[in-house]
Each structure stands twice: as structure tokens, then as C-alpha cells.
Design a protein around this motif. Sequence first.
Motif, PDB file in Angstrom:
ATOM      1  N   TYR A 144       0.965  -1.193   0.072  1.00 28.11           N
ATOM      2  CA  TYR A 144       0.239  -0.132  -0.047  1.00 28.11           C
ATOM      3  C   TYR A 144       1.085   1.310   0.044  1.00 28.11           C
ATOM      4  O   TYR A 144       1.748   1.452   1.010  1.00 28.11           O
ATOM      5  N   VAL A 145       0.982   1.787  -1.046  1.00 29.48           N
ATOM      6  CA  VAL A 145       1.846   2.780  -1.388  1.00 29.48           C
ATOM      7  C   VAL A 145       1.148   4.382  -1.586  1.00 29.48           C
ATOM      8  O   VAL A 145       0.320   4.200  -2.329  1.00 29.48           O
ATOM      9  N   ALA A 146       1.869   5.167  -1.061  1.00 32.77           N
ATOM     10  CA  ALA A 146       1.267   6.500  -1.394  1.00 32.77           C
ATOM     11  C   ALA A 146       2.451   7.374  -1.864  1.00 32.77           C
ATOM     12  O   ALA A 146       3.646   7.321  -1.478  1.00 32.77           O
ATOM     13  N   ILE A 147       2.039   8.077  -3.167  1.00 30.62           N
ATOM     14  CA  ILE A 147       3.048   8.769  -3.884  1.00 30.62           C
ATOM     15  C   ILE A 147       2.853  10.310  -3.528  1.00 30.62           C
ATOM     16  O   ILE A 147       1.702  10.725  -4.049  1.00 30.62           O
ATOM     17  N   MET A 148       3.700  11.105  -3.257  1.00 29.27           N
ATOM     18  CA  MET A 148       3.325  12.341  -2.763  1.00 29.27           C
ATOM     19  C   MET A 148       4.331  13.275  -3.665  1.00 29.27           C
ATOM     20  O   MET A 148       5.365  12.947  -4.093  1.00 29.27           O
ATOM     21  N   GLY A 149       3.806  14.550  -3.699  1.00 25.76           N
ATOM     22  CA  GLY A 149       4.834  15.637  -4.370  1.00 25.76           C
ATOM     23  C   GLY A 149       3.979  16.806  -4.668  1.00 25.76           C
ATOM     24  O   GLY A 149       2.449  16.887  -4.855  1.00 25.76           O
ATOM     25  N   ALA A 150       4.486  18.162  -4.781  1.00 25.64           N
ATOM     26  CA  ALA A 150       3.990  19.299  -5.164  1.00 25.64           C
ATOM     27  C   ALA A 150       3.610  19.199  -6.444  1.00 25.64           C
ATOM     28  O   ALA A 150       3.960  18.427  -7.344  1.00 25.64           O
ATOM     29  N   SER A 151       2.833  20.294  -6.725  1.00 29.76           N
ATOM     30  CA  SER A 151       2.404  20.630  -8.236  1.00 29.76           C
ATOM     31  C   SER A 151       3.719  20.754  -9.195  1.00 29.76           C
ATOM     32  O   SER A 151       4.664  21.306  -8.585  1.00 29.76           O
ATOM     33  N   GLY A 152       3.852  19.943 -10.210  1.00 28.85           N
ATOM     34  CA  GLY A 152       5.097  19.647 -10.806  1.00 28.85           C
ATOM     35  C   GLY A 152       5.947  18.805 -10.610  1.00 28.85           C
ATOM     36  O   GLY A 152       7.330  18.953 -11.395  1.00 28.85           O
ATOM     37  N   SER A 153       5.748  18.052  -9.539  1.00 30.66           N
ATOM     38  CA  SER A 153       6.767  17.223  -9.196  1.00 30.66           C
ATOM     39  C   SER A 153       6.809  15.853 -10.197  1.00 30.66           C
ATOM     40  O   SER A 153       7.808  15.120 -10.094  1.00 30.66           O
ATOM     41  N   GLY A 154       5.855  15.494 -11.096  1.00 28.34           N
ATOM     42  CA  GLY A 154       5.966  14.469 -11.709  1.00 28.34           C
ATOM     43  C   GLY A 154       4.963  13.453 -11.391  1.00 28.34           C
ATOM     44  O   GLY A 154       4.843  12.401 -11.890  1.00 28.34           O
ATOM     45  N   LYS A 155       4.363  13.454 -10.158  1.00 26.88           N
ATOM     46  CA  LYS A 155       3.189  12.413  -9.683  1.00 26.88           C
ATOM     47  C   LYS A 155       2.249  12.311 -10.732  1.00 26.88           C
ATOM     48  O   LYS A 155       1.794  11.151 -10.726  1.00 26.88           O
ATOM     49  N   SER A 156       1.460  13.225 -11.434  1.00 34.27           N
ATOM     50  CA  SER A 156       0.569  12.967 -12.210  1.00 34.27           C
ATOM     51  C   SER A 156       1.077  12.070 -13.469  1.00 34.27           C
ATOM     52  O   SER A 156       0.491  11.202 -14.052  1.00 34.27           O
ATOM     53  N   THR A 157       2.372  12.475 -13.922  1.00 37.99           N
ATOM     54  CA  THR A 157       2.895  11.933 -15.155  1.00 37.99           C
ATOM     55  C   THR A 157       3.107  10.382 -14.851  1.00 37.99           C
ATOM     56  O   THR A 157       2.896   9.452 -15.546  1.00 37.99           O
ATOM     57  N   LEU A 158       3.613  10.312 -13.497  1.00 38.47           N
ATOM     58  CA  LEU A 158       4.112   8.783 -12.958  1.00 38.47           C
ATOM     59  C   LEU A 158       2.604   8.174 -12.974  1.00 38.47           C
ATOM     60  O   LEU A 158       2.671   6.885 -13.427  1.00 38.47           O
ATOM     61  N   MET A 159       1.778   8.688 -12.629  1.00 39.75           N
ATOM     62  CA  MET A 159       0.519   8.020 -12.277  1.00 39.75           C
ATOM     63  C   MET A 159       0.020   7.619 -13.767  1.00 39.75           C
ATOM     64  O   MET A 159      -0.636   6.453 -13.778  1.00 39.75           O
ATOM     65  N   ASN A 160      -0.033   8.548 -14.641  1.00 44.04           N
ATOM     66  CA  ASN A 160      -0.494   8.206 -16.070  1.00 44.04           C
ATOM     67  C   ASN A 160       0.182   6.934 -16.611  1.00 44.04           C
ATOM     68  O   ASN A 160      -0.208   5.952 -17.414  1.00 44.04           O
ATOM     69  N   ILE A 161       1.661   6.884 -16.304  1.00 48.07           N
ATOM     70  CA  ILE A 161       2.354   5.751 -16.791  1.00 48.07           C
ATOM     71  C   ILE A 161       2.069   4.248 -16.303  1.00 48.07           C
ATOM     72  O   ILE A 161       1.718   3.428 -16.812  1.00 48.07           O
ATOM     73  N   LEU A 162       1.844   4.543 -14.807  1.00 49.13           N
ATOM     74  CA  LEU A 162       1.505   3.414 -13.883  1.00 49.13           C
ATOM     75  C   LEU A 162       0.332   2.673 -14.567  1.00 49.13           C
ATOM     76  O   LEU A 162      -0.093   1.525 -14.398  1.00 49.13           O
ATOM     77  N   GLY A 163      -0.718   3.853 -14.962  1.00 48.72           N
ATOM     78  CA  GLY A 163      -2.026   3.437 -15.266  1.00 48.72           C
ATOM     79  C   GLY A 163      -2.027   3.023 -16.907  1.00 48.72           C
ATOM     80  O   GLY A 163      -3.502   2.754 -17.384  1.00 48.72           O
ATOM     81  N   CYS A 164      -1.047   2.895 -17.531  1.00 48.32           N
ATOM     82  CA  CYS A 164      -1.039   2.636 -19.009  1.00 48.32           C
ATOM     83  C   CYS A 164      -1.701   3.736 -19.587  1.00 48.32           C
ATOM     84  O   CYS A 164      -2.407   3.387 -20.815  1.00 48.32           O
ATOM     85  N   LEU A 165      -1.976   5.074 -19.291  1.00 49.77           N
ATOM     86  CA  LEU A 165      -2.473   6.020 -19.985  1.00 49.77           C
ATOM     87  C   LEU A 165      -1.360   6.968 -20.929  1.00 49.77           C
ATOM     88  O   LEU A 165      -1.693   7.651 -21.883  1.00 49.77           O
ATOM     89  N   ASP A 166      -0.252   6.522 -20.605  1.00 52.07           N
ATOM     90  CA  ASP A 166       0.956   7.224 -21.181  1.00 52.07           C
ATOM     91  C   ASP A 166       2.105   6.176 -21.247  1.00 52.07           C
ATOM     92  O   ASP A 166       2.155   5.454 -20.685  1.00 52.07           O
ATOM     93  N   VAL A 167       3.027   6.414 -22.112  1.00 55.91           N
ATOM     94  CA  VAL A 167       4.348   5.590 -22.052  1.00 55.91           C
ATOM     95  C   VAL A 167       5.555   6.482 -21.797  1.00 55.91           C
ATOM     96  O   VAL A 167       5.589   7.640 -21.889  1.00 55.91           O
ATOM     97  N   PRO A 168       6.288   5.791 -21.387  1.00 60.49           N
ATOM     98  CA  PRO A 168       7.918   6.474 -20.914  1.00 60.49           C
ATOM     99  C   PRO A 168       8.465   6.909 -22.202  1.00 60.49           C
ATOM    100  O   PRO A 168       8.237   6.237 -23.079  1.00 60.49           O
ATOM    101  N   SER A 169       9.538   7.996 -21.994  1.00 63.03           N
ATOM    102  CA  SER A 169      10.284   8.122 -23.224  1.00 63.03           C
ATOM    103  C   SER A 169      11.384   7.218 -23.182  1.00 63.03           C
ATOM    104  O   SER A 169      11.752   6.795 -24.211  1.00 63.03           O
TER     105      SER A 169
END
Length: 240
Positions: free
Chosen positions: A35-60
Motif C-alpha cells: 500500500y504505497v502513497a506517492i506524494m509531491g507538489a504541483s510539477g513534481s511528476g506524480k501525475s505523469t507517473l500515475m499516467n504511466i502506471l495506469g498505462c495511460l501514457d508511455v515512458p520516453s
Amino acid sequence: MTVLDVREVTKVYGDGDTAVHALRGVSIAVEQGDYVAIMGASGSGKSTLMNILGCLDVPSTGRYLLDGTDVGTLDDRRLAIVRNRKIGFVFQSFNLIPRMSALANVELPLAYGGVKPAERRRRALAALDRVGLADRVEHEPNELSGGQQQRVAVARALVTAPALLLADEPTGNLDTRSTEDVLEVLDGLSAAGRTIVLITHENDVARHAKRVIRLVDGRIVDDRRRSHVDDLPPGLVGLR
């Protein structure tokens, strides 16, 4: 068993001088039942990471393995199948269909997956019972409180028996009491062995997780397992 295996993942938007480096070599391994919480301020990358984890986006660059499947090798059709079968999403805005009952909303992922009606109904009823809404199955979203709507969303995320429950700011639109109700459900799912990754900027929400990861400018700056409910790392408090 490793459910999430993120290896040196980067994400860059744009080119040249205008390029934005949203993620800079992120590596995370999440075991089954964590059970993992990923935290960060706006612009930290957490939303981008969420999209990749959810297969909504792909890594560069880098690799992402979900339940043993290398996501980078999948075409769009197979990615959609993985999203439907292996990931249960819970979003801040609930995303329920307004004129459909709670039961019908929870059945939707199974309908998309070709599950027969009788089996869909059985599994959806069991999921709604699991989140404490067995007496609200015929209610439409506008007949439910915000907390109840989010619990319907959790039931919908669970109904496919996914490898991962991915929750993006799941209490962001809820009052204090409804937040406690939803977190109690997530805590119960964690205790039952579900793998949960929670994206949040709320200190009180992150306290429910077993492990807290902090992102700053696209990099992991802290990743620790917590032994006490009030043992958040310095610097995580008050992130907005």
C-alpha cells in the motif's frame, strides 16, 4: 510477487530548449499486497507517473512491467485490455454514469470485458457489498453522497479483480467524514491483500499507506516504509 516494476523511467514532453523533463530516471518496485502513497507538489511528476502506471501514457525511456507484462511492448489494443483487466482506477471526480444505478456502474468494466450478465451482476453485487453499499445498489449517483459515490467507484475498480488498485487523489472532492469512510474502505482492502498505489498531496491521507514515496522535480527524493501511522518523513507535511 512484484506487481509494479518501474526501471529508470523518464518522460520528456517537447523538444530542444522547450523540452519539459517530467520524470528523470524513476525506479520503483511494488510487491503484491503493498500500500504505497506517492506524494509531491504541483510539477513534481506524480501525475505523469500515475499516467504511466495506469498505462495511460508511455515512458520516453526506461521500462515498466505490470504484473510481469512489459507494457512497452504492447500495441494500443493490448494496452486497453491490460488497463481493463489488470488495473482498477479510482479518480478524484468519481466518473460515474449519471443515469445508471450503482450496480450498473460497477458492472461496466465487466460488460466491456464480455462477461455474461448473470456473472456481471453477481460480481458487481459482491463488490458493492465489499465497500458497504449492499443497500444502495439501485440508487443513481445523484441519490448518493460524495463518499458513497466514491465507494461505488472503488467497487467498480475492484470488480475485475485487478492486480493493481490505482487511486488518484481519491478524497480530493470529499468532506472529512466521507474521506474517513473511503480511507477505511482502502485500509480494509489493503488488509485483505490488495495492492494499492495512492497519488495524494494530503498528509493525512498518506498516513494510511504502508510506504511513502516523495517526488521532487521528476526524481524520487524519499522512499521509505513507515512503522507508525504518524511517521511521515520531514518535508512531506503540508505539501500542496
